[in-house]
Design an enzyme around this catalytic site. Structure first.
Site, PDB file in Angstrom:
ATOM      1  N   THR A 118       0.861  -1.188   0.000  1.00  0.00           N
ATOM      2  CA  THR A 118       0.000   0.000   0.000  1.00  0.00           C
ATOM      3  C   THR A 118       0.893   1.232   0.000  1.00  0.00           C
ATOM      4  O   THR A 118       1.635   1.465   0.962  1.00  0.00           O
ATOM      5  CB  THR A 118      -0.905   0.030   1.251  1.00  0.00           C
ATOM      6  OG1 THR A 118      -1.647  -1.189   1.303  1.00  0.00           O
ATOM      7  CG2 THR A 118      -1.859   1.210   1.191  1.00  0.00           C
ATOM      8  N   LYS A 143      -7.479   1.770  -2.590  1.00  0.00           N
ATOM      9  CA  LYS A 143      -6.984   1.140  -1.349  1.00  0.00           C
ATOM     10  C   LYS A 143      -7.004   2.140  -0.191  1.00  0.00           C
ATOM     11  O   LYS A 143      -7.385   1.799   0.933  1.00  0.00           O
ATOM     12  CB  LYS A 143      -5.567   0.613  -1.601  1.00  0.00           C
ATOM     13  CG  LYS A 143      -4.830   0.078  -0.394  1.00  0.00           C
ATOM     14  CD  LYS A 143      -5.502  -1.130   0.211  1.00  0.00           C
ATOM     15  CE  LYS A 143      -4.872  -1.485   1.540  1.00  0.00           C
ATOM     16  NZ  LYS A 143      -5.686  -2.416   2.312  1.00  0.00           N
ATOM     17  N   LYS A 177       0.398   5.081   8.479  1.00  0.00           N
ATOM     18  CA  LYS A 177       0.947   5.402   7.151  1.00  0.00           C
ATOM     19  C   LYS A 177      -0.183   5.633   6.141  1.00  0.00           C
ATOM     20  O   LYS A 177      -0.192   6.638   5.425  1.00  0.00           O
ATOM     21  CB  LYS A 177       1.840   4.237   6.682  1.00  0.00           C
ATOM     22  CG  LYS A 177       2.206   4.267   5.212  1.00  0.00           C
ATOM     23  CD  LYS A 177       2.631   2.912   4.667  1.00  0.00           C
ATOM     24  CE  LYS A 177       1.669   1.800   4.845  1.00  0.00           C
ATOM     25  NZ  LYS A 177       1.488   0.836   3.803  1.00  0.00           N
TER      26      LYS A 177
END
Ligand code: NAP
Length: 285
Positions: free
Chosen positions: A98, A173, A241
Site C-alpha cells: 500500500t 486502497k 501510514k
C-alpha cells in the site's frame, strides 16, 4: 513462468506460500534473511538481492512496508532497476504494497523507461484472507499486464478489480483503509463507552455481532478485544501510514484528521507494532 517475490512480512509469507503450493517456481528475497526460511523449506530459491530475483524470474512481486521501502527495492543499490536490464526487457514488476498513488505512477514511469512493465496491485484483506487466497486485489496499470498476471491473482485472491492506470489501485486502497480506520476506531469507542456504563465487552460484542452492525471486521476482532491480546495481523503503524497517505492524496473530511491523530497518538505510545485493534488500549488511557 518463473516468479520472484520480494518482501516476506505478515502478508508476503502467506501470499508467496500460496504461489509455491500452486506449483510455481519461486525465487524469494527478504531484507531480514531469516524470514525466508519457511519459503526455502517449502522449495523456494533464495536470491542475494532484488536484482538477482529479477534475473531469475519472468514476473516479480513486491509486498513491502511503505513507499520508501518499495522505492529502495526498485532503485537502490542491487535494486530491481539497478543493473544492465537489456536482457530483462518486458518482464513484469507487480507492487502489491500500500503506497501513495503518486508513488505508483512514479514506479510505473521509471520501470517502463527501462523497457520493463509495471502493475500496481494493492490488496484489501489481512493475514487470514492472504492465507486462504481470498484477498481482493485492486489493479492500476495496463489491462494487458492485468490479463498476464490474472492466473496468479486467482491464486492470491478471490477477485482482482481493474480500476484504471497506475495510481487508481492505490487511491481505492486508501479510501478503503480510511473506512477500515473509522470502523476500528468506532468499535473501540463503543466498547469502552458501554464498559463505562457497566456493560461488559462480552455482552456488547454479542449485541454488535448479532445485530445489523456486526460485520466481518467486528467478528474478526472479537477474540482480540476479549483477550486483550493484539498480535499484528495489520500493524497499527501501517494504518497510520495509510491515513497519512490518504491525507496527502486529498482526504480532508470531518473525521479524517481526528482519526489520523488518534492512530498517530497510539503509535507514539508504542503500539505501532501491535494490531490496529490495539487502538482500544490507547483510548482506554
Ligand atoms: P510487514 O509485516 O511489516 O512486512 C514488511 C516487509 O517490508 C518486510 O518484508 C520488511 O523486511 C520489508 N521492508 C521494510 N522496509 C524495507 C526496506 N527499506 N527495504 C527492503 N525491505 C523492507 O508488513 P505487511 O503487514 O506484510 O504489509 C505489507 C504491505 O501490505 C504494507 O504496505 C501494508 O500496508 C499492506 N497491507 C497489509 C495488510 C495486513 O493486514 N497486514 C493488509 C493489506 C495491505 P524486514 O523483514 O527486513 O523488516
Amino acid at each position: 513462468m518463473k516468479i520472484g517475490w520480494i518482501g516476506l512480512g505478515n502478508m508476503g509469507i502467506p501470499m508467496a506460500t500460496n504461489l509455491l503450493k500452486a506449483g510455481y517456481s519461486l525465487t524469494v528475497y527478504n531484507r531480514s534473511r531469516e524470514k525466508e526460511k519457511s519459503l526455502i523449506d517449502a522449495g523456494a530459491i533464495s536470491a542475494q538481492n532484488p536484482a538477482s530475483v529479477l534475473a531469475a524470474s519472468d514476473m516479480v512481486f513486491t509486498m513491502l512496508s511503505n513507499d520508501a521501502a518499495v522505492k529502495s527495492v526498485f532503485e537502490g543499490p542491487d535494486g530491481l532497476l539497478s543493473s544492465d536490464l537489456s536482457n530483462q526487457q518486458g518482464k513484469l514488476l507487480i507492487d502489491m504494497s500500500t503506497v501513495a498513488p503518486e508513488t505508483s505512477r512514479y514506479l510505473a514511469s521509471i520501470t517502463e523507461k527501462q523497457g520493463l512493465e509495471f502493475l500496481e496491485a494493492p490488496v484489501s484483506g489481512s493475514v487470514k484472507p492472504a492465507q486462504d487466497g481470498t484477498l481482493l486485489i485492486l489493479i492500476g496499470g495496463k489491462t494487458e499486464n492485468h490479463e498476464k498476471a490474472k492466473p496468479l491473482f486467482e491464486i492470491l485472491g478471490k477477485m482482482s478489480i481493474y480500476l484504471g492506470g497506475p495510481g487508481f489501485g492505490s487511491s481505492a486502497k486508501l479510501a478503503n483503509n480510511y473506512l477500515l480506520g473509522l470502523h476500528i476506531q468506532g468499535l473501540a469507542e463503543a466498547i469502552l463507552f458501554a464498559k463505562k456504563n457497566g456493560i461488559s465487552p462480552e455482552n456488547m460484542l454479542t449485541i454488535i455481532n448479532e445485530g445489523a452492525l456486526g460485520n466481518g471486521l467486528s467478528k474478526l476482532k472479537t477474540n482480540s478485544i476479549l483477550q486483550e491480546q493484539f498480535p499484528a495481523a495489520f500493524a497499527l503503524k501501517h494504518l497510520v501510514k495509510d491515513l497519512g497517505l490518504a491525507k496527502d492524496a486529498g482526504l480532508d473530511s470531518v473525521l479524517s484528521t481526528p482519526l489520523l491523530n488518534s492512530f498517530q497518538q497510539a503509535s507514539e505510545q508504542g503500539l505501532g507494532e501491535e494490531d490496529i485493534m490495539a487502538i482500544i488500549k490507547s483510548l482506554k488511557k
